[in-house]
Design a protein around this motif. Structure first.
Motif, PDB file in Angstrom:
ATOM      1  N   GLU A  52       0.825  -1.199   0.000  1.00  0.00           N
ATOM      2  CA  GLU A  52       0.000   0.000   0.000  1.00  0.00           C
ATOM      3  C   GLU A  52       0.866   1.258   0.000  1.00  0.00           C
ATOM      4  OE1 GLU A  52      -4.111  -1.318   2.111  1.00  0.00           O
ATOM      5  OE2 GLU A  52      -2.576  -0.479   3.408  1.00  0.00           O
ATOM      6  N   LYS A  53       0.282   2.332  -0.528  1.00  0.00           N
ATOM      7  CA  LYS A  53       0.934   3.635  -0.541  1.00  0.00           C
ATOM      8  C   LYS A  53      -0.013   4.622   0.128  1.00  0.00           C
ATOM      9  CE  LYS A  53       2.293   7.275  -3.693  1.00  0.00           C
ATOM     10  NZ  LYS A  53       2.244   7.733  -5.079  1.00  0.00           N
ATOM     11  N   VAL A  54       0.536   5.510   0.955  1.00  0.00           N
ATOM     12  CA  VAL A  54      -0.275   6.495   1.675  1.00  0.00           C
ATOM     13  C   VAL A  54       0.147   7.896   1.267  1.00  0.00           C
ATOM     14  CG1 VAL A  54      -0.861   7.416   3.950  1.00  0.00           C
ATOM     15  CG2 VAL A  54      -0.582   4.966   3.649  1.00  0.00           C
ATOM     16  N   THR A  55      -0.844   8.760   1.000  1.00  0.00           N
ATOM     17  CA  THR A  55      -0.569  10.175   0.757  1.00  0.00           C
ATOM     18  C   THR A  55      -1.382  11.006   1.744  1.00  0.00           C
ATOM     19  OG1 THR A  55      -2.324  10.409  -0.885  1.00  0.00           O
ATOM     20  CG2 THR A  55      -0.141   9.823  -1.706  1.00  0.00           C
ATOM     21  N   ILE A  56      -0.833  12.149   2.127  1.00  0.00           N
ATOM     22  CA  ILE A  56      -1.537  13.080   3.006  1.00  0.00           C
ATOM     23  C   ILE A  56      -1.519  14.432   2.321  1.00  0.00           C
ATOM     24  CG2 ILE A  56      -1.585  14.182   5.270  1.00  0.00           C
ATOM     25  CD1 ILE A  56       0.036  11.755   6.299  1.00  0.00           C
ATOM     26  N   ALA A  57      -2.724  14.972   2.052  1.00  0.00           N
ATOM     27  CA  ALA A  57      -2.851  16.275   1.405  1.00  0.00           C
ATOM     28  C   ALA A  57      -4.103  16.962   1.919  1.00  0.00           C
ATOM     29  CB  ALA A  57      -2.915  16.112  -0.109  1.00  0.00           C
ATOM     30  N   SER A  58      -3.970  18.213   2.290  1.00  0.00           N
ATOM     31  CA  SER A  58      -5.115  19.001   2.778  1.00  0.00           C
ATOM     32  C   SER A  58      -5.866  18.284   3.890  1.00  0.00           C
ATOM     33  CB  SER A  58      -6.072  19.331   1.638  1.00  0.00           C
ATOM     34  OG  SER A  58      -5.405  20.032   0.631  1.00  0.00           O
ATOM     35  N   ASP A  59      -5.158  17.748   4.859  1.00  0.00           N
ATOM     36  CA  ASP A  59      -5.747  17.042   6.005  1.00  0.00           C
ATOM     37  C   ASP A  59      -6.530  15.789   5.616  1.00  0.00           C
ATOM     38  OD1 ASP A  59      -4.697  18.901   7.792  1.00  0.00           O
ATOM     39  OD2 ASP A  59      -6.445  20.197   7.625  1.00  0.00           O
ATOM     40  N   THR A  60      -6.273  15.228   4.435  1.00  0.00           N
ATOM     41  CA  THR A  60      -6.927  13.999   4.000  1.00  0.00           C
ATOM     42  C   THR A  60      -5.875  12.922   3.800  1.00  0.00           C
ATOM     43  OG1 THR A  60      -8.668  15.232   2.872  1.00  0.00           O
ATOM     44  CG2 THR A  60      -8.376  12.947   2.218  1.00  0.00           C
ATOM     45  N   VAL A  61      -6.091  11.768   4.434  1.00  0.00           N
ATOM     46  CA  VAL A  61      -5.200  10.626   4.271  1.00  0.00           C
ATOM     47  C   VAL A  61      -5.827   9.707   3.234  1.00  0.00           C
ATOM     48  CG1 VAL A  61      -4.122   8.655   5.404  1.00  0.00           C
ATOM     49  CG2 VAL A  61      -4.434  10.788   6.662  1.00  0.00           C
ATOM     50  N   THR A  62      -5.067   9.350   2.185  1.00  0.00           N
ATOM     51  CA  THR A  62      -5.563   8.453   1.146  1.00  0.00           C
ATOM     52  C   THR A  62      -4.649   7.242   1.071  1.00  0.00           C
ATOM     53  OG1 THR A  62      -6.369  10.358  -0.097  1.00  0.00           O
ATOM     54  CG2 THR A  62      -6.256   8.272  -1.272  1.00  0.00           C
ATOM     55  N   ILE A  63      -5.245   6.047   1.079  1.00  0.00           N
ATOM     56  CA  ILE A  63      -4.490   4.801   1.021  1.00  0.00           C
ATOM     57  C   ILE A  63      -4.766   4.135  -0.325  1.00  0.00           C
ATOM     58  CG2 ILE A  63      -4.108   2.549   2.088  1.00  0.00           C
ATOM     59  CD1 ILE A  63      -5.236   3.801   4.696  1.00  0.00           C
ATOM     60  N   TYR A  64      -3.706   3.853  -1.086  1.00  0.00           N
ATOM     61  CA  TYR A  64      -3.808   3.203  -2.390  1.00  0.00           C
ATOM     62  C   TYR A  64      -3.327   1.765  -2.261  1.00  0.00           C
ATOM     63  CZ  TYR A  64      -4.050   8.012  -4.038  1.00  0.00           C
ATOM     64  OH  TYR A  64      -4.413   9.315  -4.233  1.00  0.00           O
ATOM     65  N   ASN A  65      -4.032   0.830  -2.916  1.00  0.00           N
ATOM     66  CA  ASN A  65      -3.586  -0.566  -2.956  1.00  0.00           C
ATOM     67  C   ASN A  65      -4.036  -1.196  -4.278  1.00  0.00           C
ATOM     68  OD1 ASN A  65      -6.300  -1.332  -2.619  1.00  0.00           O
ATOM     69  ND2 ASN A  65      -6.083  -1.486  -0.406  1.00  0.00           N
ATOM     70  N   ALA A  66      -3.758  -2.485  -4.447  1.00  0.00           N
ATOM     71  CA  ALA A  66      -4.075  -3.169  -5.710  1.00  0.00           C
ATOM     72  C   ALA A  66      -5.568  -3.166  -6.010  1.00  0.00           C
ATOM     73  CB  ALA A  66      -3.557  -4.594  -5.666  1.00  0.00           C
ATOM     74  N   LYS A  67      -6.423  -3.277  -4.972  1.00  0.00           N
ATOM     75  CA  LYS A  67      -7.874  -3.281  -5.186  1.00  0.00           C
ATOM     76  C   LYS A  67      -8.427  -1.891  -5.453  1.00  0.00           C
ATOM     77  CE  LYS A  67      -9.520  -7.206  -2.463  1.00  0.00           C
ATOM     78  NZ  LYS A  67     -10.337  -7.558  -1.309  1.00  0.00           N
ATOM     79  N   ARG A  68      -7.839  -0.888  -4.807  1.00  0.00           N
ATOM     80  CA  ARG A  68      -8.351   0.482  -4.890  1.00  0.00           C
ATOM     81  C   ARG A  68      -7.326   1.399  -5.522  1.00  0.00           C
ATOM     82  NH1 ARG A  68     -13.540   1.175  -2.226  1.00  0.00           N
ATOM     83  NH2 ARG A  68     -13.857  -0.773  -1.131  1.00  0.00           N
ATOM     84  N   HIS A  69      -7.263   1.389  -6.850  1.00  0.00           N
ATOM     85  CA  HIS A  69      -6.295   2.219  -7.560  1.00  0.00           C
ATOM     86  C   HIS A  69      -6.599   3.704  -7.379  1.00  0.00           C
ATOM     87  CE1 HIS A  69      -4.434  -1.237  -9.433  1.00  0.00           C
ATOM     88  NE2 HIS A  69      -5.653  -1.692  -9.742  1.00  0.00           N
ATOM     89  N   CYS A  70      -7.871   4.036  -7.138  1.00  0.00           N
ATOM     90  CA  CYS A  70      -8.265   5.435  -6.923  1.00  0.00           C
ATOM     91  C   CYS A  70      -8.060   5.846  -5.473  1.00  0.00           C
ATOM     92  CB  CYS A  70      -9.722   5.645  -7.309  1.00  0.00           C
ATOM     93  SG  CYS A  70     -10.011   5.396  -9.066  1.00  0.00           S
ATOM     94  N   GLY A  71      -7.804   4.907  -4.597  1.00  0.00           N
ATOM     95  CA  GLY A  71      -7.514   5.216  -3.201  1.00  0.00           C
ATOM     96  C   GLY A  71      -8.728   5.137  -2.291  1.00  0.00           C
ATOM     97  N   ILE A  72      -8.449   4.999  -1.012  1.00  0.00           N
ATOM     98  CA  ILE A  72      -9.461   4.990   0.044  1.00  0.00           C
ATOM     99  C   ILE A  72      -9.173   6.196   0.908  1.00  0.00           C
ATOM    100  CG2 ILE A  72     -10.403   3.702   2.006  1.00  0.00           C
ATOM    101  CD1 ILE A  72      -9.030   1.199   0.760  1.00  0.00           C
ATOM    102  N   ARG A  73     -10.103   7.142   1.001  1.00  0.00           N
ATOM    103  CA  ARG A  73      -9.891   8.334   1.813  1.00  0.00           C
ATOM    104  C   ARG A  73     -10.367   8.055   3.234  1.00  0.00           C
ATOM    105  NH1 ARG A  73     -10.866  10.403  -3.173  1.00  0.00           N
ATOM    106  NH2 ARG A  73      -9.335  11.906  -3.886  1.00  0.00           N
ATOM    107  N   THR A  74      -9.541   8.504   4.186  1.00  0.00           N
ATOM    108  CA  THR A  74      -9.927   8.335   5.592  1.00  0.00           C
ATOM    109  C   THR A  74     -10.028   9.679   6.260  1.00  0.00           C
ATOM    110  OG1 THR A  74      -7.643   8.115   6.307  1.00  0.00           O
ATOM    111  CG2 THR A  74      -8.796   6.090   5.770  1.00  0.00           C
TER     112      THR A  74
END
Length: 74
Positions: A52-74
């Motif tokens: 998995e890859k994690v990005t943090i932008a504008s107080d939003t954490v997004t997790i990318y993985n093989a199932k969710r290429h568009c990411g999961i926002r938390t």
């Protein structure tokens, strides 16, 4: 991410579980400030799994993985 806790809320803390297993995604971790033991912090745990890859932008954490290429926002 909307806040889960507000000032003045009471929180029941389990201090034993994380001695048995590591925190899991979505759980809230409570810990003491190492320089001032009387100060307590809490943080939602977005744990990263292998691949998995994690990005943090504008107080939003997004997790990318093989199932969710568009990411999961938390």
């Amino acid at each position: 991410m909307s806040p889960n806790f507000s000032n003045g809320d009471y929180v029941l803390v389990d201090e034993l579980t994380y001695r048995i297993r590591p925190p899991e995604r979505g759980e809230v971790v409570v810990f003491h400030d190492p320089e001032d033991y009387g100060t307590v912090f809490h943080q939602a745990c977005p744990s990263v799994l292998p691949g998995e890859k994690v990005t943090i932008a504008s107080d939003t954490v997004t997790i990318y993985n093989a199932k969710r290429h568009c990411g999961i926002r938390t």
